[in-house]
Design an enzyme around this catalytic site. Structure first.
Site, PDB file in Angstrom:
ATOM      1  N   GLU A  93       1.920  -0.493  -1.180  1.00 36.61           N
ATOM      2  CA  GLU A  93       2.972  -0.486  -0.167  1.00 36.61           C
ATOM      3  C   GLU A  93       4.323  -0.745  -0.819  1.00 36.61           C
ATOM      4  O   GLU A  93       4.428  -1.443  -1.831  1.00 36.61           O
ATOM      5  CB  GLU A  93       2.696  -1.537   0.911  1.00 36.61           C
ATOM      6  N   TRP A  94       5.357  -0.165  -0.243  1.00 35.96           N
ATOM      7  CA  TRP A  94       6.715  -0.434  -0.692  1.00 35.96           C
ATOM      8  C   TRP A  94       7.205  -1.711  -0.027  1.00 35.96           C
ATOM      9  O   TRP A  94       7.106  -1.863   1.191  1.00 35.96           O
ATOM     10  CB  TRP A  94       7.647   0.718  -0.342  1.00 35.96           C
ATOM     11  N   ILE A  95       7.718  -2.646  -0.823  1.00 31.64           N
ATOM     12  CA  ILE A  95       8.087  -3.964  -0.308  1.00 31.64           C
ATOM     13  C   ILE A  95       9.571  -4.225  -0.543  1.00 31.64           C
ATOM     14  O   ILE A  95       9.978  -4.538  -1.679  1.00 31.64           O
ATOM     15  CB  ILE A  95       7.239  -5.070  -0.968  1.00 31.64           C
ATOM     16  N   ASP A 199      -1.593 -14.563 -14.785  1.00 27.43           N
ATOM     17  CA  ASP A 199      -0.364 -14.144 -15.475  1.00 27.43           C
ATOM     18  C   ASP A 199       0.833 -14.592 -14.641  1.00 27.43           C
ATOM     19  O   ASP A 199       1.706 -13.802 -14.290  1.00 27.43           O
ATOM     20  CB  ASP A 199      -0.363 -12.623 -15.655  1.00 27.43           C
TER      21      ASP A 199
END
Length: 293
Positions: A93-95, A199
């Site tokens: 998804e684009w956030i 990470d």
């Protein structure tokens, strides 16, 4: 641009399947996505999506990332939705990005502490994965010092030897051998095996405009929860609110500071292998602290 015609056709089929409409890709805009992958915003008739791609990705590279996001989500983390994964790309998804605030940092700390409460009776993971572009072995072990020796510090040390980053007859090599042989002096034998992001630096958390506090780009496995906290402190970027929020759920052990540099050493060795001797003095500082000359 690394989005060729065949990939665009594949993406078109995926979007049709996922959205239920024949979504058309209008524009492909390069965006910042780190030094490892090429990253793009796909603007389509069904909305925007985030595309990470690397034509020469190592085997199962994006599949392992998607699995890590799924594990974090199951443990209660806020993560980007995965729309598709192949051997050469990951579609998320684009956030739209918001801003960190004190309250959001505190909430992120609480979220991480809750994720760490997802536990297993072993250290490691079913599959190996990656730390950056480097392979990360996750072979299961029943005690923590053995896992950290054989699956974390040891492989990075061997890579440094084979890559010429550490000379086999150097003081650094001698000290590494001593540290590896004595890990039981500093690391607990059987701490709870928590689900780790793996990470956790400030570039791998994202304040979404919609209010979510997202964990991204994981290198997950089950291990001592202090590893995530140790790396979060190495490069900075997390406010005191983050650690206070974490402590509301899971107070830190007083001995954490004594172990923290050993946990950070794994990531320092990773950076030594990736970027060279600029990280050598940091390796030496940790080794001198624990095993001296």
């Amino acid at each position: 641009m690394n989005v060729d015609k065949s990939m665009l056709e594949q993406l078109h089929r995926i979007l049709k399947e996922k959205t239920g409409t024949a979504a058309q890709i209008r524009t492909v805009i390069p965006v910042g996505g780190g030094s490892i992958n090429h990253a793009y915003q796909l603007q389509t008739t069904a909305g925007s999506f985030f595309l990470k791609t690397r034509p020469d990705a190592p085997p199962s590279f994006f599949e392992r990332e998607a699995e890590g996001l799924q594990l974090l989500h199951k443990a209660g983390a806020q993560v980007p939705a995965v729309f598709a994964v192949t051997s050469t790309f990951l579609l998320l998804e684009w956030i739209p990005k918001g801003q960190w605030t004190s309250s959001r940092m505190r909430a992120l700390g609480r979220q991480l502490a809750l994720v760490h409460q997802s536990q297993q009776p072993f250290y490691g993971l079913k599959n190996d994965n990656y730390i950056g572009l480097l392979p990360q072995s996750n072979r299961l072990r029943e005690d923590w010092p053995t896992f950290f020796r054989e699956q974390r510090l040891g492989p990075q040390y061997q890579s440094a030897l084979s890559g010429g980053k550490i000379h086999p007859r150097s003081k650094r090599a001698k000290q590494m051998e001593q540290l590896l042989n004595r890990l039981e002096e500093w690391l607990p034998l059987n701490p709870p095996a928590a689900l780790l992001h793996g990470d956790l630096w400030s570039g791998n958390v994202l304040p979404a405009l919609d209010g979510r506090n997202l964990l991204i780009d994981p290198a997950v496995y089950w291990g001592h929860h202090e590893v995530d906290l140790a790396f979060s402190q190495y490069f900075g970027g997390f406010s005191t609110d983050f650690y206070e929020g974490y402590a509301e759920i899971s107070p830190l052990d007083p001995n954490f500071e004594d172990r923290k540099p050993i946990y950070q050493l794994y990531y320092i060795l990773v950076h030594l292998n990736l970027f060279g001797e600029a990280y050598g003095p940091a390796v030496d500082a940790v080794l001198n602290r624990y095993v001296g000359g």
